[in-house]
Design a protein around this motif. Structure first.
Motif, PDB file in Angstrom:
ATOM      1  N   LEU A  18      49.714  19.827  24.749  1.00 15.35           N
ATOM      2  CA  LEU A  18      48.766  19.472  23.700  1.00 15.35           C
ATOM      3  C   LEU A  18      47.370  19.938  24.119  1.00 15.35           C
ATOM      4  O   LEU A  18      46.658  20.581  23.342  1.00 15.35           O
ATOM      5  N   ASP A  74      46.611  15.193  16.674  1.00 14.31           N
ATOM      6  CA  ASP A  74      47.112  14.597  17.922  1.00 14.31           C
ATOM      7  C   ASP A  74      46.003  14.469  18.958  1.00 14.31           C
ATOM      8  O   ASP A  74      45.936  13.487  19.694  1.00 14.31           O
ATOM      9  N   GLY A 125      40.620  20.319  22.584  1.00 13.51           N
ATOM     10  CA  GLY A 125      41.798  20.867  23.253  1.00 13.51           C
ATOM     11  C   GLY A 125      41.597  21.222  24.721  1.00 13.51           C
ATOM     12  O   GLY A 125      42.463  21.836  25.334  1.00 13.51           O
ATOM     13  N   LEU A 176      43.612  25.961  17.318  1.00 20.71           N
ATOM     14  CA  LEU A 176      44.426  24.764  17.114  1.00 20.71           C
ATOM     15  C   LEU A 176      44.990  24.658  15.711  1.00 20.71           C
ATOM     16  O   LEU A 176      44.332  25.034  14.739  1.00 20.71           O
ATOM     17  N   GLU A 221      47.894  19.704  15.716  1.00 22.42           N
ATOM     18  CA  GLU A 221      47.334  19.556  17.067  1.00 22.42           C
ATOM     19  C   GLU A 221      45.989  18.846  17.029  1.00 22.42           C
ATOM     20  O   GLU A 221      45.699  17.970  17.850  1.00 22.42           O
TER      21      GLU A 221
END
Ligand code: ADP
Length: 796
Positions: A331, A280, A307, A273, A277
């Motif tokens: 995402l 987020d 993730g 990541l 990211e």
């Protein structure tokens, strides 16, 4: 091109162009050529993700244009709101959309004003039984995932519902959407429809099996994906996809596996990541935690920060859509899912891994391989048009034998044929009663003629089997007094009509009626039993001692005792609750007894007993023996006793919920998700509502107890909170806090000191205001006005 499609309402083609749909996919074009927008019935058997939804929309919009309403039948309730949201984009062009879920017995008259109605087949079936007026105005019905007629539990309902709709309106356009199946032509024959059959996909799909250090694809090519010492195959494959910037959808065979796999994959994904990211994902995790204050929220949020996410039918709806959106936005990099929603949810992914191709099967025992069709539907989620060069679906093998089997069974395999499951007793039990009750048929002949319009009849030349099962079922319905036969005429009794309207399986109704009558007959004994329960530990004696009573667990039994036979004809209306209720007050069934009663009906899907449960629930069973509405089977009746305990486990879950046990505790104690608790609670509410009506109609006194047990389930509270919890926006937790602060009723709430209310609501001003408004509290200024008004009015 969309602009060239005949009979489309104005604006639709432009709207499609605005969405980037400039040209129809080949199967869509074929459907239009076959007359899709000119009222022609059609079966489209095409792979997942090749644009079936647009086929449905073109049919529905053009049908509405011709005049009438369109109905879209979804296979799962969880998909209804999803489809509704999808169709709502047509509201810009003036089409209204309604979704019909919830209570079975409601007739949903408001739906008459909608152009497109989305509902499950069970709901449509129930609306037909309740004579929903708009059914007559339908000009087009779409059956999504019509290959599910093959499903032994839900298939027959879809089949009968389509047959009924087509009988009500012989001109009805029927559009059936199907995955690729082996015998779509038979479905087309049945529905008098044109057939569009295609293997076309918007993006190439490669299927393969990972074994050793490589994926072996169906075209003979290989891709090196080495598995490092400590790695699992799935992890190596996810790693490999990530290295190319792709996402992975991993299918596993249970919710627990989905959760643990997601947890592990988060560890794999995390290192790939970017900082942005990560930020987020933290934000997304925050949103997930905000949905509810539960362990389930926390578990999901924890994975999401890495993730990855899990996805199954036990997830809260808000969680599900957050996860799906984030995966589509790329995402989230990995979703570990059970296949339940695989068919309906549009979450394409670069690579699909089918990790588990076997699943535990309670009926056949042990692990059983999944159907080819199911595996193909999962694989079909691979490849995002416009984003990926192609999609890859990978199965996993640990040895060459398994690899060969997987190629044989799934990769090379032709699609399975679908086979009607209608000629089974449980299916016909409920559908024959409904068919009689709603006047579709009033004789054995007419019933058989109606059944002739089903897929089953189309598929088998053998009419004997349907006739035999029909006779068995009619005998069952007559024995339980749901129907009456006189010469050649068959009609539903009052109770039979009620059972059909309530959408109960007749067997559930018989079980409930037996249980309630048992309670009535044993009303005096329960209290006495409670005192000497400890002395009654000789199980073998019990059945003999209670000879003469109908065992409620004996599902095939003749439900009605002779003495009660007349009660069926009694006018069951509500009005005169005479003194009876007060006399019987002490003899009302307990909530646990009632929860157990509804939990042992076939309409409640049960919790399984896990290791150790047998002991726990056997003990609980004897502790509460006097509360059961029916005879406890002997421990020597192995299957019956086991079922009884499984129902008790479900009943205990419901009782916990109605005793304000925390949601987290319940999920932990019973190994279920929050979505399951909600599902069970809703089913129990519905069944108790049905029990209440049946008791009323049969003149049984247990209605008071049933109503209370139902209210407690509805709000999830103990008795003393029932009044408060009924206020909008209060709920079980707030009601308890208010109660503890001394605000014990609505009346108290209207009078209470505002600071006390605010304290109990943890200082949430806005919530307090809303709640006070909902309980009808007049603000001081308003009081002043009315106080001033009254004398004036009097003088006037
Ligand atoms: P299915 O129901 O067959 O699984 P969908 O109807 O969900 O597939 O379609 C998959 C995707 O393809 C959707 O995102 C849809 O918008 C898109 N799509 C459908 N038809 C077209 C088309 N003619 N041109 C471009 N995209 C399309």
């Amino acid at each position: 091109k969309p602009a060239e499609i005949p009979n489309l309402p104005p604006g639709v083609a432009d709207h499609l162009a605005g969405e980037g749909i400039e040209e129809l996919y080949p199967p869509q074009a074929e459907a239009v050529e076959a007359g899709l927008t000119e009222g022609q019935s059609l079966v489209a058997s095409v792979p997942t993700a090749s644009g079936k939804t647009l086929i449905a929309e073109l049919a529905m919009l053009s049908a509405i244009q011709r005049g009438g309403t369109a109905l879209y039948i979804v296979p799962l309730r969880a998909l209804a709101s999803e489809k509704k949201t999808e169709f709502e984009r047509w509201e810009d062009e003036g089409f209204s959309v309604g979704v019909s879920t919830g209570n079975y017995e409601a007739s949903g008259e408001w739906l008459a004003s909608r152009d497109i109605i989305v509902a499950t087949s069970e709901k449509v079936d129930s609306l037909i039984r309740n004579n929903a007026p708009w059914i007559d105005d339908l000009s087009c019905v779409v059956a999504d995932e019509v290959h599910l007629v093959d499903d032994k539990n839900r298939g027959p309902t879809l089949e009968v519902t389509l047959a009924k709709l087509r009988r009500i309106n012989p001109d009805l356009q029927t559009v059936a959407l199907s995955a690729t199946v082996g015998n779509a032509n038979e479905i087309a024959d049945w529905l008098d429809a044109e057939l569009v059959q295609s293997d076309w996909r918007p993006i190439d799909l490669r299927m393969g099996v990972h074994y050793g250090n490589a994926i072996n694809f169906d075209d003979g090519s290989q891709r090196e994906v080495p598995v490092a010492g400590s790695q699992r195959q799935t992890e190596a494959l996810v790693d490999d996809t990530l290295a190319e910037g792709g996402s992975t959808l991993v299918f596993v065979n249970s919710r627990r596996n989905a959760e643990s796999a997601a947890d592990r994959q988060a560890g794999v994904v995390e290192s790939h990541l970017t900082g942005e990211e990560r930020a987020d994902l933290r934000e997304l995790a925050g949103e997930i935690r905000q949905v509810s204050d539960t362990d389930a929220s926390d578990d999901l949020a924890d994975c999401v920060e890495g993730g990855a996410a899990f996805h199954h039918a036990g997830l809260a709806a808000e969680h599900r859509s957050l996860v799906e959106d984030a995966f589509r936005d790329r995402l989230l990099k990995v979703i570990c899912a059970t296949p339940t929603l695989a068919a309906g949810v549009n979450t394409p992914s670069r690579r699909v891994i089918v990790r588990d191709w076997r699943r535990y099967d309670g009926e056949f025992g042990g692990m059983q391989p999944l159907d080819t069709l199911e595996i193909h539907q999962m694989c079909g989620r691979a490849g995002r048009p416009g984003l990926d060069p192609y999609g890859e679906a990978v199965l996993l093998a640990k040895d060459t034998e398994t690899m060969d089997e997987l190629f044989e069974r799934y990769v090379w395999a032709d699609p399975d044929p679908v086979q009607s499951k209608l000629a089974a007793e449980p299916a016909l039990r409920t559908h024959l009663l409904a068919t009689i009750s709603s006047g579709f048929a009033n004789s054995r002949e007419a019933l058989l003629e109606f059944l002739d319009a089903t897929l089953y009849a189309t598929q088998t030349g053998d009419e004997g089997r349907l006739a035999t099962v029909t006779d068995t079922v009619l005998a069952y319905l007559e024995r339980n007094e749901f129907i009456e036969r006189e010469d050649d005429t068959i009609r539903a009794t009052n109770i039979g009509h009620t059972v059909s309207r309530l959408y109960l399986d007749p067997m559930s109704a018989a079980e409930i009626i037996d249980g309630l009558r048992y309670a009535e007959e044993h009303a005096g004994e329960a209290a006495a039993d409670a005192t000497d329960a400890s002395q009654r530990d000789d199980d073998l004696d019990r059945p003999a001692a209670e000879d003469g009573f109908v065992a409620a667990s004996d599902l095939q039994s003749n439900g009605a005792g002779d003495s009660d036979a007349d009660a069926v004809d009694d006018d069951g209306t509500d009005d005169s609750d005479s003194g009876d209720d007060t006399d019987q007050e002490s003899a009302q069934p307990t909530p646990l007894g009632l929860y157990h009663l509804v939990s042992r009906t076939p309409d409640m899907y049960e919790l399984y007993l896990k290791s150790g449960d047998r002991e726990t629930y056997t003990e609980l069973c004897y502790e509460h023996e006097s509360e059961f509405l029916g005879r406890v089977p002997s421990e020597y009746e192995d299957v019956a006793f086991e079922d009884w305990l499984a129902a008790l486990k479900t009943a205990k879950l419901l009782d916990d919920w109605a005793s304000e046990v925390d949601e987290d505790r319940i999920t932990e104690r019973y190994g279920v998700g929050p979505g399951d608790i909600r599902g069970k609670v809703e089913t129990a509410e519905w069944l108790l509502g049905a029990a209440e009506q049946l008791a009323g109609e049969l003149g049984l006194s247990s209605r008071v107890g049933i109503r209370e047990a139902k209210k407690r389930i509805e709000y999830g509270v103990r008795e003393e909170l029932l009044d408060l919890a009924g206020v909008r926006n209060v709920g079980r937790k707030r009601a308890r806090r208010l109660y503890e602060a001394g605000v014990e009723s609505r009346a108290d709430l209207r009078e209470a000191d505002k600071s006390v209310v605010l304290g109990a609501l943890r200082g949430r001003e806005k919530t307090a205001e809303t709640i006070l408004e909902n309980v009808g509290r007049q603000e001081p200024s308003m009081d002043d006005v009315s106080a001033a008004d009254t004398p004036t009015a009097a003088v006037g």
